[in-house]
Write a protein that holds these residues in place. Structure first.
Motif, PDB file in Angstrom:
ATOM      1  N   HIS A  36     -41.865  -4.724  -6.578  1.00  0.00           N
ATOM      2  CA  HIS A  36     -41.513  -5.608  -7.699  1.00  0.00           C
ATOM      3  C   HIS A  36     -40.657  -4.814  -8.685  1.00  0.00           C
ATOM      4  O   HIS A  36     -40.884  -3.623  -8.878  1.00  0.00           O
ATOM      5  CB  HIS A  36     -42.803  -6.090  -8.380  1.00  0.00           C
ATOM      6  CG  HIS A  36     -42.592  -7.271  -9.281  1.00  0.00           C
ATOM      7  ND1 HIS A  36     -42.039  -7.163 -10.530  1.00  0.00           N
ATOM      8  CD2 HIS A  36     -42.837  -8.590  -9.101  1.00  0.00           C
ATOM      9  CE1 HIS A  36     -41.962  -8.368 -11.079  1.00  0.00           C
ATOM     10  NE2 HIS A  36     -42.446  -9.250 -10.234  1.00  0.00           N
ATOM     11  N   VAL A  37     -39.699  -5.490  -9.298  1.00  0.00           N
ATOM     12  CA  VAL A  37     -38.859  -4.788 -10.272  1.00  0.00           C
ATOM     13  C   VAL A  37     -39.715  -4.354 -11.472  1.00  0.00           C
ATOM     14  O   VAL A  37     -40.535  -5.121 -11.977  1.00  0.00           O
ATOM     15  CB  VAL A  37     -37.663  -5.680 -10.700  1.00  0.00           C
ATOM     16  CG1 VAL A  37     -38.118  -6.931 -11.424  1.00  0.00           C
ATOM     17  CG2 VAL A  37     -36.685  -4.915 -11.557  1.00  0.00           C
ATOM     18  N   THR A  38     -39.516  -3.120 -11.904  1.00  0.00           N
ATOM     19  CA  THR A  38     -40.267  -2.618 -13.062  1.00  0.00           C
ATOM     20  C   THR A  38     -39.338  -2.032 -14.121  1.00  0.00           C
ATOM     21  O   THR A  38     -39.751  -1.758 -15.240  1.00  0.00           O
ATOM     22  CB  THR A  38     -41.254  -1.500 -12.637  1.00  0.00           C
ATOM     23  OG1 THR A  38     -40.516  -0.518 -11.893  1.00  0.00           O
ATOM     24  CG2 THR A  38     -42.386  -2.051 -11.786  1.00  0.00           C
ATOM     25  N   GLY A  39     -38.075  -1.826 -13.734  1.00  0.00           N
ATOM     26  CA  GLY A  39     -37.167  -1.232 -14.697  1.00  0.00           C
ATOM     27  C   GLY A  39     -35.717  -1.465 -14.326  1.00  0.00           C
ATOM     28  O   GLY A  39     -35.410  -2.042 -13.282  1.00  0.00           O
ATOM     29  N   ALA A  40     -34.849  -1.039 -15.230  1.00  0.00           N
ATOM     30  CA  ALA A  40     -33.418  -1.183 -14.979  1.00  0.00           C
ATOM     31  C   ALA A  40     -32.693   0.018 -15.554  1.00  0.00           C
ATOM     32  O   ALA A  40     -33.016   0.466 -16.666  1.00  0.00           O
ATOM     33  CB  ALA A  40     -32.901  -2.460 -15.626  1.00  0.00           C
ATOM     34  N   LEU A  41     -31.738   0.501 -14.796  1.00  0.00           N
ATOM     35  CA  LEU A  41     -30.871   1.567 -15.301  1.00  0.00           C
ATOM     36  C   LEU A  41     -29.526   0.913 -15.618  1.00  0.00           C
ATOM     37  O   LEU A  41     -28.924   0.260 -14.752  1.00  0.00           O
ATOM     38  CB  LEU A  41     -30.710   2.656 -14.230  1.00  0.00           C
ATOM     39  CG  LEU A  41     -29.816   3.834 -14.620  1.00  0.00           C
ATOM     40  CD1 LEU A  41     -30.399   4.604 -15.809  1.00  0.00           C
ATOM     41  CD2 LEU A  41     -29.630   4.773 -13.424  1.00  0.00           C
ATOM     42  N   LEU A  42     -29.074   1.079 -16.850  1.00  0.00           N
ATOM     43  CA  LEU A  42     -27.813   0.455 -17.271  1.00  0.00           C
ATOM     44  C   LEU A  42     -26.663   1.442 -17.105  1.00  0.00           C
ATOM     45  O   LEU A  42     -26.881   2.657 -16.995  1.00  0.00           O
ATOM     46  CB  LEU A  42     -27.925  -0.030 -18.722  1.00  0.00           C
ATOM     47  CG  LEU A  42     -29.112  -0.956 -19.025  1.00  0.00           C
ATOM     48  CD1 LEU A  42     -29.065  -1.431 -20.476  1.00  0.00           C
ATOM     49  CD2 LEU A  42     -29.131  -2.160 -18.072  1.00  0.00           C
ATOM     50  N   THR A  43     -25.444   0.921 -17.140  1.00  0.00           N
ATOM     51  CA  THR A  43     -24.281   1.791 -16.878  1.00  0.00           C
ATOM     52  C   THR A  43     -24.065   2.812 -18.002  1.00  0.00           C
ATOM     53  O   THR A  43     -23.359   3.799 -17.803  1.00  0.00           O
ATOM     54  CB  THR A  43     -22.996   0.949 -16.710  1.00  0.00           C
ATOM     55  OG1 THR A  43     -22.901   0.046 -17.807  1.00  0.00           O
ATOM     56  CG2 THR A  43     -23.000   0.182 -15.407  1.00  0.00           C
ATOM     57  N   ASP A  44     -24.657   2.582 -19.170  1.00  0.00           N
ATOM     58  CA  ASP A  44     -24.512   3.583 -20.241  1.00  0.00           C
ATOM     59  C   ASP A  44     -25.618   4.631 -20.174  1.00  0.00           C
ATOM     60  O   ASP A  44     -25.792   5.416 -21.100  1.00  0.00           O
ATOM     61  CB  ASP A  44     -24.486   2.894 -21.617  1.00  0.00           C
ATOM     62  CG  ASP A  44     -25.779   2.162 -21.933  1.00  0.00           C
ATOM     63  OD1 ASP A  44     -26.712   2.194 -21.082  1.00  0.00           O
ATOM     64  OD2 ASP A  44     -25.883   1.550 -23.003  1.00  0.00           O
ATOM     65  N   GLY A  45     -26.409   4.598 -19.093  1.00  0.00           N
ATOM     66  CA  GLY A  45     -27.443   5.604 -18.897  1.00  0.00           C
ATOM     67  C   GLY A  45     -28.803   5.215 -19.450  1.00  0.00           C
ATOM     68  O   GLY A  45     -29.796   5.896 -19.213  1.00  0.00           O
ATOM     69  N   THR A  46     -28.865   4.100 -20.197  1.00  0.00           N
ATOM     70  CA  THR A  46     -30.154   3.659 -20.761  1.00  0.00           C
ATOM     71  C   THR A  46     -31.071   3.189 -19.634  1.00  0.00           C
ATOM     72  O   THR A  46     -30.629   2.515 -18.710  1.00  0.00           O
ATOM     73  CB  THR A  46     -29.940   2.456 -21.713  1.00  0.00           C
ATOM     74  OG1 THR A  46     -28.852   2.736 -22.561  1.00  0.00           O
ATOM     75  CG2 THR A  46     -31.184   2.125 -22.506  1.00  0.00           C
ATOM     76  N   GLU A  47     -32.358   3.508 -19.764  1.00  0.00           N
ATOM     77  CA  GLU A  47     -33.332   2.969 -18.822  1.00  0.00           C
ATOM     78  C   GLU A  47     -34.284   2.046 -19.568  1.00  0.00           C
ATOM     79  O   GLU A  47     -34.745   2.390 -20.662  1.00  0.00           O
ATOM     80  CB  GLU A  47     -34.098   4.129 -18.168  1.00  0.00           C
ATOM     81  CG  GLU A  47     -34.610   3.759 -16.800  1.00  0.00           C
ATOM     82  CD  GLU A  47     -35.232   4.946 -16.062  1.00  0.00           C
ATOM     83  OE1 GLU A  47     -34.567   5.996 -15.950  1.00  0.00           O
ATOM     84  OE2 GLU A  47     -36.380   4.800 -15.617  1.00  0.00           O
ATOM     85  N   LEU A  48     -34.513   0.853 -18.999  1.00  0.00           N
ATOM     86  CA  LEU A  48     -35.397  -0.125 -19.645  1.00  0.00           C
ATOM     87  C   LEU A  48     -36.600  -0.374 -18.763  1.00  0.00           C
ATOM     88  O   LEU A  48     -36.472  -0.392 -17.536  1.00  0.00           O
ATOM     89  CB  LEU A  48     -34.675  -1.474 -19.813  1.00  0.00           C
ATOM     90  CG  LEU A  48     -33.359  -1.530 -20.582  1.00  0.00           C
ATOM     91  CD1 LEU A  48     -32.768  -2.941 -20.463  1.00  0.00           C
ATOM     92  CD2 LEU A  48     -33.599  -1.180 -22.045  1.00  0.00           C
ATOM     93  N   GLU A  49     -37.749  -0.605 -19.385  1.00  0.00           N
ATOM     94  CA  GLU A  49     -38.908  -1.109 -18.625  1.00  0.00           C
ATOM     95  C   GLU A  49     -38.859  -2.616 -18.720  1.00  0.00           C
ATOM     96  O   GLU A  49     -38.780  -3.169 -19.823  1.00  0.00           O
ATOM     97  CB  GLU A  49     -40.202  -0.618 -19.269  1.00  0.00           C
ATOM     98  CG  GLU A  49     -40.627   0.729 -18.783  1.00  0.00           C
ATOM     99  CD  GLU A  49     -41.962   1.144 -19.374  1.00  0.00           C
ATOM    100  OE1 GLU A  49     -42.812   0.277 -19.652  1.00  0.00           O
ATOM    101  OE2 GLU A  49     -42.123   2.354 -19.580  1.00  0.00           O
ATOM    102  N   ILE A  50     -38.877  -3.293 -17.585  1.00  0.00           N
ATOM    103  CA  ILE A  50     -38.801  -4.756 -17.625  1.00  0.00           C
ATOM    104  C   ILE A  50     -39.856  -5.354 -16.697  1.00  0.00           C
ATOM    105  O   ILE A  50     -40.363  -4.685 -15.796  1.00  0.00           O
ATOM    106  CB  ILE A  50     -37.398  -5.283 -17.220  1.00  0.00           C
ATOM    107  CG1 ILE A  50     -37.027  -4.838 -15.797  1.00  0.00           C
ATOM    108  CG2 ILE A  50     -36.345  -4.845 -18.211  1.00  0.00           C
ATOM    109  CD1 ILE A  50     -35.820  -5.557 -15.245  1.00  0.00           C
TER     110      ILE A  50
END
Ligand SMILES: Cc1cc2nc3c(=O)[nH]c(=O)nc-3n(C[C@H](O)[C@H](O)[C@H](O)COP(=O)(O)OP(=O)(O)OC[C@H]3O[C@@H](n4cnc5c(N)ncnc54)[C@H](O)[C@@H]3O)c2cc1C
Length: 404
Positions: A217-231
């Motif tokens: 299951h998706v738990t996070g996302a890495l964005l192109t600016d290097g930010t990591e989010l918990e989702i």
């Protein structure tokens, strides 16, 4: 007796079938749809229906009995897998072969999804196209969960508004420099960015998704600016591709959708197309309109042309979007605009943005301003272009602009 077969029981397909009957067509009509439910309206899927404010039956364009009453042979849960234009037959997934005299392709479009290489195969990633997509997503809309919306077009923004209203934490990423970049002027993007930020949505522009993270299951996302989010889950609203596979396999011309002429006919004289899957000519350009208004108008023109009426279809584009308490109404198409003039209303949030190409009025985005939407629509349809100074002058009696 002549047999018209319509493939795709959505907005365009249902409108085409109903119009054939209301115009007096007395041949056989078969309407075939891959989905289990009768033809329904999609706009509420990302608005009232997703909010839980609308029952499923209210989505249906007509009660199921309508089709039997009108002698429209509605075949649901049935997919057409091939078209044989030489023999004028179609084949269903269970291998049944059906003959037609005229065939209409109203097969809509497919939402673009994320490839597996960026985590697209994980659970907890939702599209926004079909009723089944909305039903799958609805249980995830739980207050305080964190949703990542990928894509800042109308569908993504509407999903963001629903999620924010339901008390979720919402982050929206848009890879382009600004939300709505493909469809609207910066002035309209500014309006909706403000609106969403006022409702707590974290809008990040110029930032894309690098990849989604998680095991199953998706738990996070890495964005192109290097930010990591918990989702907790993600919604993908990055546009649609017209459903052209049937047409292509039957060697029918495709150019940004199934190519249609000014009458809705494809490159095969007995095959027609309408709605999201079809491209048509507008002011000399080949375009595809993804809207209810176009699906209905083009399908109805096709119905009349199948009956030999020789009716030219000229798109009169209009569209709407609901986000929070804002109703956006759009008239015209802004392709090629050079200037945008803003008219502010008396109350906060009431505004219309008028698109011009030189002296020519092309389109209007009206936010909570139905009066100026109607005035703009009528001016555009009459090919009339008021002086921009009249638009921006608060003293102008806008209704007077309609006078000949
Ligand atoms: C969430 C959402 C919100 C929207 N909001 C707005 C809005 O606010 N305003 C607006 O104007 N427009 C809006 N739209 C766009 C509008 O709904 C579409 O433009 C319209 O539905 C197009 O109608 P259509 O008949 O071409 O396609 P669809 O309604 O998609 O119907 C096509 C049907 O064909 C079926 N089909 C496809 N292939 C086959 C096959 N091989 N065999 C059998 N059946 C097949 C599909 O299952 C589908 O049911 C929205 C769309 C979505 C998804």
């Amino acid at each position: 007796m002549a047999h018209v077969v319509i493939v795709g029981a959505g907005q365009a397909g249902a409108s085409l079938a109903a119009k054939l009957r209301s115009e007096g067509f007395d041949g056989d009509v078969t309407l075939i749809g891959a989905e289990k439910v009768p033809p329904y309206q999609r706009p509420p899927l990302s608005k009232a229906y997703l909010l839980g404010e609308m029952a499923e039956e209210r989505l249906y364009l007509r009660p199921e009995e309508f089709y039997a009453d009108q002698k429209i042979n509605l075949r649901l849960n049935t997919r057409v897998v091939a078209v044989d234009s030489q023999n004028k037959t179609i084949t269903l997934s269970d291998e049944e072969v059906i003959s037609y005299d005229d065939l209409a392709l109203t097969v809509g479009a497919h939402p673009r999804m994320l490839p597996a290489s960026v985590g697209g195969m994980l659970d907890g990633i939702y599209a926004m196209r079909d009723l089944s997509d909305a039903d799958a997503m609805a249980p995830a809309l739980v207050a305080n969960k964190h949703v990542l919306i990928i894509g800042g077009g109308y569908i993504g923004l509407e999903a963001a508004a629903v999620a924010a209203k339901r008390g979720l934490k919402v982050t929206l990423v848009e890879m382009a420099d600004r939300i709505l970049q493909r469809v609207a002027a910066p002035e309209t993007s500014d309006y909706f960015r403000e609106l969403h930020r006022a409702h707590g949505v974290d809008i990040r522009e110029g930032v894309g998704l690098d990849r989604l993270l998680g095991d199953d299951h998706v738990t996070g996302a890495l964005l192109t600016d290097g930010t990591e989010l918990e989702i907790d889950f993600a919604v993908v609203g990055v546009g649609i591709n017209p459903a052209t596979i049937l047409a292509e396999s039957a060697a029918i011309a495709v150019d940004n959708g199934i190519t249609t002429d000014s009458h809705g006919r494809t490159s095969d004289p007995h095959i027609w197309a309408a709605g999201d899957c079809a491209s048509c000519l507008f002011k000399g350009e080949r375009i595809r309109l993804e809207s209810v208004g176009n699906a209905i108008d083009q399908a109805e023109a096709v119905a009349r042309n199948i009956m030999g009426r020789d009716e030219k279809y000229t798109p009169k584009p209009w569209f709407w979007s609901d986000q929070y308490d804002c109703k956006l109404q759009i008239a015209g198409l802004n392709i090629g605009y050079t200037d945008v003039y803003i008219r502010k209303g008396d109350a906060p949030g009431v505004q219309s943005n008028w698109y011009y190409k030189g002296d020519e009025l092309l389109a209007v985005d009206a936010m909570n301003d139905p009066r100026n939407y109607m005035i703009g629509k009528r001016l555009i349809e009459a090919c009339r272009s008021p002086a921009p100074a009249a638009i921006t002058d608060p003293a102008t009696d806008m209704k007077a602009l309609l006078k000949p």
